[in-house]
Design a protein around this motif. Structure first.
Motif, short mmCIF file in Angstrom:
data_model
loop_
_atom_site.label_atom_id
_atom_site.label_comp_id
_atom_site.label_asym_id
_atom_site.label_seq_id
_atom_site.Cartn_x
_atom_site.Cartn_y
_atom_site.Cartn_z
N TRP A 53 0.84 -1.20 0.00
CA TRP A 53 0.00 0.00 0.00
C TRP A 53 0.87 1.25 0.00
CZ3 TRP A 53 -4.85 0.62 -1.30
CH2 TRP A 53 -5.76 -0.42 -1.13
N GLU A 77 -9.33 2.50 2.82
CA GLU A 77 -8.35 1.55 3.36
C GLU A 77 -7.82 2.05 4.70
OE1 GLU A 77 -4.08 0.44 3.97
OE2 GLU A 77 -4.74 2.33 3.08
N LYS A 78 -7.49 3.35 4.77
CA LYS A 78 -6.98 3.92 6.03
C LYS A 78 -8.07 3.92 7.10
CE LYS A 78 -2.67 4.86 5.25
NZ LYS A 78 -1.65 4.10 5.97
N TYR A 81 -8.20 0.37 8.55
CA TYR A 81 -7.09 0.13 9.47
C TYR A 81 -7.24 0.95 10.76
CZ TYR A 81 -4.19 -2.93 6.63
OH TYR A 81 -3.70 -4.00 5.93
N ASP A 115 -2.88 5.96 10.64
CA ASP A 115 -3.95 5.61 9.69
C ASP A 115 -5.09 6.62 9.74
OD1 ASP A 115 -2.70 3.41 8.55
OD2 ASP A 115 -3.39 2.08 10.13
N CYS A 119 -6.12 8.92 6.65
CA CYS A 119 -7.51 8.81 6.20
C CYS A 119 -8.07 10.21 5.96
CB CYS A 119 -8.35 8.06 7.24
SG CYS A 119 -10.11 7.97 6.85
#
Length: 138
Positions: A53, A77-78, A81, A115, A119
């Motif tokens: 990533w 994705e962030k 996580y 993360d 994000c």
């Protein structure tokens, strides 16, 4: 808020480098404490995927203007996580991880904060790419 293109490009590179820091914390995948502490998400395979990533973020640092929907994927994705880390923090003791290995303890202390921060960064970039003002310039 108007963020310069160069600043955004640097943000993508920093996001990638932060992901690549798993190499340091995992001692190049030889630290057993990280996978033992969260075998579902932070197995050596999971750590490798975090590295991948990171390479993806870096690879689009100069061309992010052309991939607004992928930027949203990065944000999602962030988010995932970040949520997983938050759940882990509520259900586990980071001090127990520190007792077993300082690098693993630092990793679990900060990876979710990283993360969540990226994000927000990716969401801001996505909204900037979708703004009316930006569409006029495309």
């Amino acid at each position: 808020m108007n963020i310069k293109d160069d600043t955004i490009s640097k943000g993508f590179i920093i996001a990638g480098l932060m992901n690549m820091s798993v190499l340091v914390f995992s001692k190049f995948f030889t630290n057993p404490v990280i996978p033992q502490s969260d075998p579902d998400v932070m197995s050596n395979f999971g750590l490798l995927m975090i590295l991948i990533w990171g390479l993806a973020y870096i690879s689009v640092a100069k061309t992010y203007h052309n991939i607004k929907w992928l930027v949203l994927v990065f944000a999602i994705e962030k988010l995932i996580y970040g949520l997983v880390w938050s759940q882990w923090m509520f259900n586990n003791s980071v001090s127990d991880v520190f007792d077993r290995d300082a690098m693993a303890g630092i990793f679990f202390s900060v990876y979710g904060i990283n993360d969540w921060a990226f994000c927000i960064f990716f969401i801001l970039v996505f909204f900037r790419l979708n703004s009316h003002k930006n569409k006029v310039h495309q």
